[in-house]
Structures are given as C-alpha cells and as structure tokens.
Design a protein around this motif. Structure first.
Motif, short mmCIF file in Angstrom:
data_model
loop_
_atom_site.label_atom_id
_atom_site.label_comp_id
_atom_site.label_asym_id
_atom_site.label_seq_id
_atom_site.Cartn_x
_atom_site.Cartn_y
_atom_site.Cartn_z
N LYS A 190 0.85 -1.19 0.00
CA LYS A 190 0.00 0.00 0.00
C LYS A 190 0.88 1.24 0.00
O LYS A 190 2.01 1.23 0.52
CB LYS A 190 -0.94 0.00 1.20
N LYS A 191 0.37 2.30 -0.61
CA LYS A 191 1.13 3.55 -0.72
C LYS A 191 1.27 4.19 0.66
O LYS A 191 0.38 4.07 1.51
CB LYS A 191 0.44 4.51 -1.68
N ALA A 192 2.41 4.86 0.85
CA ALA A 192 2.67 5.48 2.15
C ALA A 192 3.49 6.75 1.96
O ALA A 192 4.24 6.90 1.00
CB ALA A 192 3.41 4.51 3.06
N ILE A 193 3.34 7.66 2.93
CA ILE A 193 4.09 8.91 2.95
C ILE A 193 4.81 8.97 4.30
O ILE A 193 4.19 8.84 5.35
CB ILE A 193 3.16 10.12 2.78
N THR A 194 6.14 9.17 4.25
CA THR A 194 6.95 9.16 5.46
C THR A 194 7.71 10.47 5.62
O THR A 194 7.81 11.28 4.70
CB THR A 194 7.96 8.01 5.44
N TYR A 195 8.25 10.66 6.82
CA TYR A 195 9.06 11.86 7.10
C TYR A 195 10.20 11.49 8.02
O TYR A 195 10.00 10.84 9.05
CB TYR A 195 8.21 12.95 7.75
N ILE A 249 -2.44 16.37 1.09
CA ILE A 249 -3.06 15.13 1.57
C ILE A 249 -4.13 15.46 2.60
O ILE A 249 -4.12 16.52 3.21
CB ILE A 249 -2.02 14.18 2.20
N LYS A 250 -5.03 14.52 2.78
CA LYS A 250 -6.10 14.66 3.77
C LYS A 250 -5.87 13.62 4.86
O LYS A 250 -5.69 12.44 4.58
CB LYS A 250 -7.47 14.46 3.12
N MET A 251 -5.88 14.08 6.11
CA MET A 251 -5.59 13.21 7.24
C MET A 251 -6.83 12.92 8.07
O MET A 251 -7.75 13.76 8.16
CB MET A 251 -4.54 13.86 8.15
N ASN A 252 -6.82 11.75 8.71
CA ASN A 252 -7.84 11.42 9.70
C ASN A 252 -7.43 12.09 11.01
O ASN A 252 -6.31 11.90 11.49
CB ASN A 252 -7.92 9.91 9.87
N THR A 253 -8.33 12.88 11.59
CA THR A 253 -7.99 13.64 12.80
C THR A 253 -8.48 12.97 14.09
O THR A 253 -8.38 13.56 15.16
CB THR A 253 -8.59 15.05 12.71
N ASP A 254 -8.99 11.74 13.97
CA ASP A 254 -9.56 11.08 15.15
C ASP A 254 -8.52 10.79 16.24
O ASP A 254 -8.86 10.67 17.42
CB ASP A 254 -10.23 9.76 14.74
N LYS A 255 -7.25 10.65 15.85
CA LYS A 255 -6.22 10.29 16.82
C LYS A 255 -5.71 11.48 17.62
O LYS A 255 -4.95 11.32 18.58
CB LYS A 255 -5.04 9.62 16.10
N ILE A 291 3.66 9.05 8.15
CA ILE A 291 2.67 10.12 8.23
C ILE A 291 1.30 9.59 7.85
O ILE A 291 0.32 9.76 8.56
CB ILE A 291 3.06 11.30 7.31
N LYS A 292 1.25 8.89 6.72
CA LYS A 292 -0.02 8.34 6.26
C LYS A 292 0.25 7.08 5.45
O LYS A 292 1.05 7.10 4.52
CB LYS A 292 -0.79 9.35 5.42
N ASN A 293 -0.41 5.99 5.84
CA ASN A 293 -0.29 4.75 5.08
C ASN A 293 -1.63 4.04 4.89
O ASN A 293 -1.68 2.90 4.45
CB ASN A 293 0.72 3.80 5.74
N GLU A 294 -2.68 4.71 5.26
CA GLU A 294 -4.02 4.17 5.06
C GLU A 294 -4.77 5.07 4.08
O GLU A 294 -4.84 6.28 4.26
CB GLU A 294 -4.79 4.09 6.38
N ASP A 295 -5.32 4.43 3.06
CA ASP A 295 -6.17 5.14 2.09
C ASP A 295 -5.44 6.31 1.43
O ASP A 295 -6.03 7.39 1.21
CB ASP A 295 -7.46 5.64 2.77
N VAL A 296 -4.17 6.13 1.12
CA VAL A 296 -3.44 7.14 0.36
C VAL A 296 -3.90 7.03 -1.10
O VAL A 296 -3.71 6.00 -1.74
CB VAL A 296 -1.92 6.93 0.45
N MET A 355 6.41 2.58 -0.14
CA MET A 355 5.39 1.54 -0.06
C MET A 355 5.43 0.88 1.31
O MET A 355 6.51 0.58 1.83
CB MET A 355 5.60 0.47 -1.15
N ASP A 356 4.28 0.69 1.90
CA ASP A 356 4.15 -0.02 3.16
C ASP A 356 3.41 -1.33 2.89
O ASP A 356 3.10 -1.64 1.73
CB ASP A 356 3.40 0.86 4.17
N TRP A 357 3.10 -2.09 3.92
CA TRP A 357 2.44 -3.38 3.71
C TRP A 357 1.48 -3.68 4.85
O TRP A 357 1.60 -3.15 5.95
CB TRP A 357 3.48 -4.51 3.62
N ASP A 358 0.53 -4.51 4.56
CA ASP A 358 -0.38 -5.06 5.56
C ASP A 358 -0.47 -6.56 5.33
O ASP A 358 -0.27 -7.05 4.21
CB ASP A 358 -1.78 -4.45 5.42
N ARG A 359 -0.78 -7.31 6.38
CA ARG A 359 -1.00 -8.74 6.23
C ARG A 359 -2.32 -8.98 5.50
O ARG A 359 -3.32 -8.29 5.75
CB ARG A 359 -1.05 -9.41 7.58
N LYS A 360 -2.34 -9.95 4.59
CA LYS A 360 -3.58 -10.33 3.94
C LYS A 360 -3.75 -11.84 4.04
O LYS A 360 -2.77 -12.59 4.13
CB LYS A 360 -3.62 -9.87 2.48
#
Length: 683
Positions: free
Chosen positions: A86-91, A113-119, A199-204, A226-231
């Motif tokens: 999955k696509k990811a943005i790092t810093y 980019i648009k971030m989830n602010t729930d955290k 920074i963001k790796n979900e729903d990029v 690129m990041d990864w998740d288990r499937k």
C-alpha cells in the motif's frame, strides 16, 4: 702587489655578498617554519576542540527501515498469510530541524493530503494552540511567570498551570485546516531524528501520492514509499492461530517491550503480538533496510547511501493441509447444526484436532464457540488454550497406568456391577446399570466400563473392592501413580506445541478425597485440552511414543519472487517419552479401541464401523454443570488406519443435554477420515 690586494678585496666582497644572501634565505626559511609550527600549535591547541566537534557533527548515522514480513504457507505450498502493498508517505526529521521548520512542512503537506484527525488528543490540541499563540499563552500566565522567575514555582508547576488554563474555549478555535496540519505534525514529531516516521499509510489516494512525489524537493525529509499489511487469502480460516502483527503507530506492545528490546528490536518496529506471528517473529520479521546518513555541523544530511538493502522475512511453511482444514471446518459446522437440531441448544463449544500420530504434524485444528442463537465464532485457539472434562475417552490411559503399577494384567477379567460403599455411595457403569457382567480389559474399553476402571484404581490404592467397603482416606500416592500414567500419554501435561499460551489443564490436588480419585480414573476430575487428547490417542496408535506436536514444518529462505526458497530449517516433532508399558500391554489397548469402533456393542460403532479405512478409538461422556443445570461433554478420539495409522483426531463438544436421547457427534470424525483417505487421496 696592489693588483693582488685589489683582487683579494673583490673576492671578499663577493663572499660577503653570498653570505648575506644565504643568511637572508635561511632567515626566511626559519621564519616560514616558525609560522607553520605556530599555526599547527594554534590549530591543535586553540582550535583542536572546534575541529573535533566538526568531525563529530559530520558523523555517520545508520537508520533502519522496516521490510515486509515473511509469508506463511501450508504444507503443500499454498499461501495462507501474505503481504499487501500500500502507498505510504513518510518523514525523516533532521537532527537539528526546528519545530518551526517541521510545522512549515506540515502546513505544506496539508495542501496535498487529507488526514484522519480522530487520533488527535486534547493534549495535542493544547500543545498546538500554545505553539500557534505564544503571546496569548504568556498573557494567561503573567502571575505564574513572575513566580517562576523568582523561583517560587518549578517549571513543571508552571506547565501544569498552563494546561489547566487552556481549555475548550481556546482549542475550539482551531479550524479544520489547523487540525489537518496538527494531525500531520504529530506524526512527523513522533520519532527520533533521521528515523523515518509514517505520516499516512491508510487510504493514500493516487492523487495524493503523485502530488507529494512531485513536491519532494520542496518538502525536506518527506518521502513517498510503499508499506504493507497482512492479507489472508483464505479469509477467517485459522485467523486466530496466525495471530496479529502490531501497527506502525503501535510498534512494540507495552506488555512485550522488555522481551523485544532485549533481542535488539526498536520501539517502533512492527512485531508479532500473538500466536504464530509471535512464536516465529524472529523468522518472519526479515532484515531491515539500513541507510547511512552523513550530516554536517548544522545537522543537515549531506550524503546518504544504502549499506544493506534488507530483505523480507523468511517464509514459514506449516504442517497444516489447508484443504483438509477447510473440509474439517465444513464438517464441524454441519455437525453443530445437526446436534442443535436434535436438542443441543446449550452446546457452547465444538473443537477438533487432526494430526499425524507418528511425527506430530498438526494437519488441521478447528474450533467454534456457539451462542444461544446458534451463531458461530471461530475458536481455533481453544484447541490448546481451553480445558474440559472429557470423560471415558481417557480410559486407555487408566488401564496403561494399571498395568504399570501391577494393579492389573493383560486379559484380567472383572465383574462389572454396581459398586456399593460404606455411607451409601454407589457407582456403576452406564452400559450396565444393575446387572453383573464379567468382562476383560479390552471389553471394558469397548463397553466403556466405569466399574472396571474404579476397581483398577482401587487396586492401585492398595484397597481392592469389596461390597460396602470404606474408601481409603489417603489416596495421595495412588493419585500420583495414576496421574503419572496419564501424563505419559499426554494427559494433564503440556504437549509442547510451538504456540504460546498452551494450558496443561486443571489439575487439582488429590490427598484425602477418594471419590475424586475414582472419578479421575474415568475422566471426570482433571480437565484436558483437545490437543492433549490428540497427543494421547496418537501415543496409543503409534505403539507408545509421546511425540511433540508442531504446526511449523519448515523455514524457507526468502526470495525476490513468489516461489519458495531453499529449506533453511525443518521443524520436527521429537519423541518426548515412551510409556512404561510392554508391547503386549499397548496392543491390548489398541485391540480395545478397535473393538469400540468396529464391534456392534462398541460405543463408537454407530459412526466408525464402516470408515474408508479401518479405524479405532474411544468415546467419552463427562457430567458437567452449566448455570446450575446438568449437562454433558461429549468426546471422541481415534486414529486410522488401525495398522500403521497416518491420521489421529480428537473431538470435544461441551454442554450437550444429558442423555437420553444420546446425541452422536462421532460422524465428524468419520467424515474427516473418509475425506482424508478417499477424496483427498484422489486429488
């Protein structure tokens, strides 16, 4: 004469001139040398520390970047757990990058980019408000500032007072745009310098990824990767057994911190948290990419290079046969539905283990928890983490213990009859409530005679049965003997499976409670796991060798392709012990198991008399209570074929209605045997 004097004078003048020139040149050389010496002294003494600091500020720093985990596959090479990219943005923050500089980058990123602010927490909002409005914060703290300046309060007291004064009135002034920037900023500041932070790796989105990629030159430290998740290609099948991996944000879970740090992990590493992912984390984690950064005296990165490209984790091949696993789950759900339709409305667990009795390979393990409405929840881990009273299935172990302690001999006959003890206690067999029947040890297994086991246990205690006898008071030694015999076949002791959290069952003290001692002989006192039952019946089927079960089969070297690499290590089930019984004694138990499944009076005849290959085993029923109501646990253990078995199984159903009617759940074992030796073999 005058001419010679004149010539001599000229020679002296020339020599004098040469001497002066040489002296001048020598003086210049001495001067230059002195200047060099003084300069070196100055550099070494006066400026030495300065240049040492410059060298220190240009030191090489190595930073690790995570790589995908190894795959998990079944014994036939079918992928069970994989990685989804999955696509990811790092810093990666510079060593001397200021908060102001980081904030500017965060603001620039918020346009892309648009971030989830729930955290975002309330404390995050307070900190951000202070950073945005330092003057207003100082105005709120004028009196406290004076106290801080004269030493009346500490910095901690000042900070505590500041946070108390900044409430929702202030933080509610943060706009949606501010919250977007804050969500980015808190992720950028979460790690140490030069350590890439997610920074963001979900729903990029593709648009976000492209926009950031195009602006990387204007966003120092930001990178698109690129990041990864288990499937899980097979959905929820064995999902509990696989376990979980921590998230990028979570890193090492708190409860596992010391353990993982001791192995050299970093706090923000993604690690296995439970079951297989945890058990084999050293194998699956892979080798992290190593980057070497060189920084200047200001902390800015002036050079970087990859010193180790890293590699994904090695592959773990399981002993599981995924086709058999799926069929076993299908048959299990079918059996649950049948039993509920026949009246087992309170049944709350159904579990099965299938293994190779010779080498300990776990071929399938499935479990379901059942609610009042009949809805099912996967409970595969219950096969080795939960224990139950299992009833008469253990009687083969009781007889082996009797042989070991010379309480009985092969072929001994006893009268099955109601046993009456002093005080009015009566114990009897289910198949023979009131009569007197002479049976031998094999027939005791076929009929599941309680009385034969009670009489064997009393002989082990040195008190053979006689009518109206008083039960022995001290049965501690006899209890130890019986339990030792049961332990030898795997009952009441951990199997040693390569999974965490295995239980050894509930084993209560036996000292002055002879009634419980008798109940132990028929599986009504101690509790065992389905996996222990499988190890027990395997020990009988393989002629007395207790083999350590295992779900891992091989470690395969990681490759850059989807193909399996070479074998690095094989996982084998070692022999833990051999029972202290002769071949003749073990054969007698095997014959009794064969009779139980293949002769019409046998308790397992209904399900197992016509399996694809001849099978042998034992059934059991344990009396239990559920919410104060009488219930029974129903169990089945067996192996096939009878000679040189290739498959062994154990089945446990909990809280079925008290017979009658008798609810037969043995068809699950029959279906598994028939599939394994017919349908599976034909593929």
């Amino acid at each position: 004469m005058l001419k010679r004097l004149k010539e001599k004078s000229n020679d002296e003048k020339i020599r004098n001139t040469m001497n002066k020139r040489i002296s001048f040149i020598f003086g210049v050389i001495v001067f230059i040398f002195a200047v060099v010496v003084l300069r070196l002294g100055y550099l070494q003494i006066a400026q030495g520390s300065h240049y040492k600091q410059l060298i220190k500020n240009s030191e090489n720093l190595t930073v690790n970047e995570a790589v995908p985990r190894g795959r998990i596959l079944d014994r036939n090479g079918k992928v069970l757990v994989d990685n989804a990219s999955k696509k990811a943005i790092t810093y990666a923050r510079g060593r001397k990058t200021s908060q102001t500089e980081v904030l500017k980058i965060a603001k620039d990123l918020s346009d892309l980019i648009k971030m989830n602010t729930d955290k975002i927490t309330d404390r995050d909002k307070q900190d951000y408000w202070i950073q945005l409005h330092p003057n207003k914060a100082r105005t709120l703290m004028q009196s406290e500032q004076a106290l801080l300046d004269d030493g009346s309060i500490s910095q901690d007291d000042y900070d505590e007072a500041l946070y108390k004064k900044i409430g929702e009135k202030q933080t509610n002034t943060l706009s949606d745009k501010d919250l977007q920037v804050l969500a980015i900023y808190r992720e950028m500041m979460s790690g140490s310098a030069l350590d890439p932070q997610m920074i963001k790796n979900e729903d990029v989105t593709d648009e976000e990824y492209a926009a950031v990629s195009q602006k990387l030159s204007d966003l120092p430290g930001v990178n698109t990767t690129m990041d990864w998740d288990r499937k899980y290609p097979n959905g929820d099948t064995l999902r509990g057994i696989f376990g979980d991996v921590s998230t990028t944000e979570e890193g090492i879970p708190k409860e596992l911190t010391e353990q993982y740090l001791a192995k050299g992990y970093s706090r923000n590493d993604r690690v296995g948290k439970s079951y297989l992912e945890y058990q084999y984390d050293d194998i699956l984690k892979g080798k992290k990419k190593e980057m070497k950064y060189t920084t200047d005296k200001s902390g800015e990165v002036i050079d970087s290079k990859v010193i180790n490209p890293g590699s994904r984790g090695d592959d773990l091949v399981l002993s599981i046969d995924i086709d058999l696993q799926k069929k076993t789950e299908e048959y299990l759900e079918k059996q649950i539905s049948k039993l509920r339709s026949e009246g087992a409305k309170d049944m709350d667990n159904a579990l099965i283990v299938v293994q190779n009795p010779n080498n300990g390979d776990i071929l399938a393990m499935a479990g379901k928890q059942i609610d009042k409405n009949g809805d099912l929840t996967d409970y595969d881990i219950g096969t080795f983490t939960s224990q139950f009273a299992v009833g008469s299935s253990v009687k083969g172990g009781t007889l082996l213990a009797g042989y070991q302690n010379n309480a009985i001999n092969v072929g001994d006959q006893m009268v099955d009859e109601p046993l009456k003890f002093a005080g009015g206690l009566t114990k009897r067999s289910y198949f023979n409530q009131d009569g007197r029947k002479t049976i031998n040890d094999k027939e005791a297994l076929m009929h599941s005679s309680n009385v034969y086991m009670f009489k064997t246990a009393l002989k082990m205690a040195g008190s053979p049965y006689s009518a109206n006898m008083t039960l022995p008071n001290d049965i501690s030694e006899a209890g130890q003997k019986l339990r030792k015999g049961l332990n030898q076949v795997g009952l009441g002791i951990k199997t040693g499976i390569d999974l965490p959290n295995e239980t050894n069952g509930q084993i209560e003290p036996l000292t002055d409670n002879p009634g419980n001692f008798l109940d132990l002989a028929i599986g009504q006192y101690d509790t065992y796991t389905p996996l222990q039952l499988a190890q027990y019946v395997s020990t009988i089927g393989n002629n007395g060798y207790r083999v350590q079960p295992h779900i891992g089969l091989e470690i395969r070297q990681a490759t850059n392709k989807d193909t399996l690499g070479p074998v690095k290590e094989k996982v084998k089930g070692k022999v833990l012990n051999r029972v202290n019984n002769s071949g003749e004694q073990i054969k007698q138990i095997q014959d009794g198991f064969e009779m139980a499944f293949n002769e019409k009076p046998g308790t397992g005849y209904q399900s197992f008399n016509d399996t694809e290959v001849p099978s042998a085993g034992k059934t059991g029923t344990a009396e239990v209570f559920q919410n104060g109501e009488s219930r029974v646990n129903s169990t089945y253990v067996g192996y096939a074929p009878i000679k040189d078995p290739k498959l062994a199984f154990s089945i446990v159903y909990t809280n079925q209605p008290v017979p009658e009617p008798w609810l037969n759940g043995g068809d699950l074992g029959r279906d598994v045997i028939n599939y394994y030796f017919k349908e599976r073999a034909e593929k």
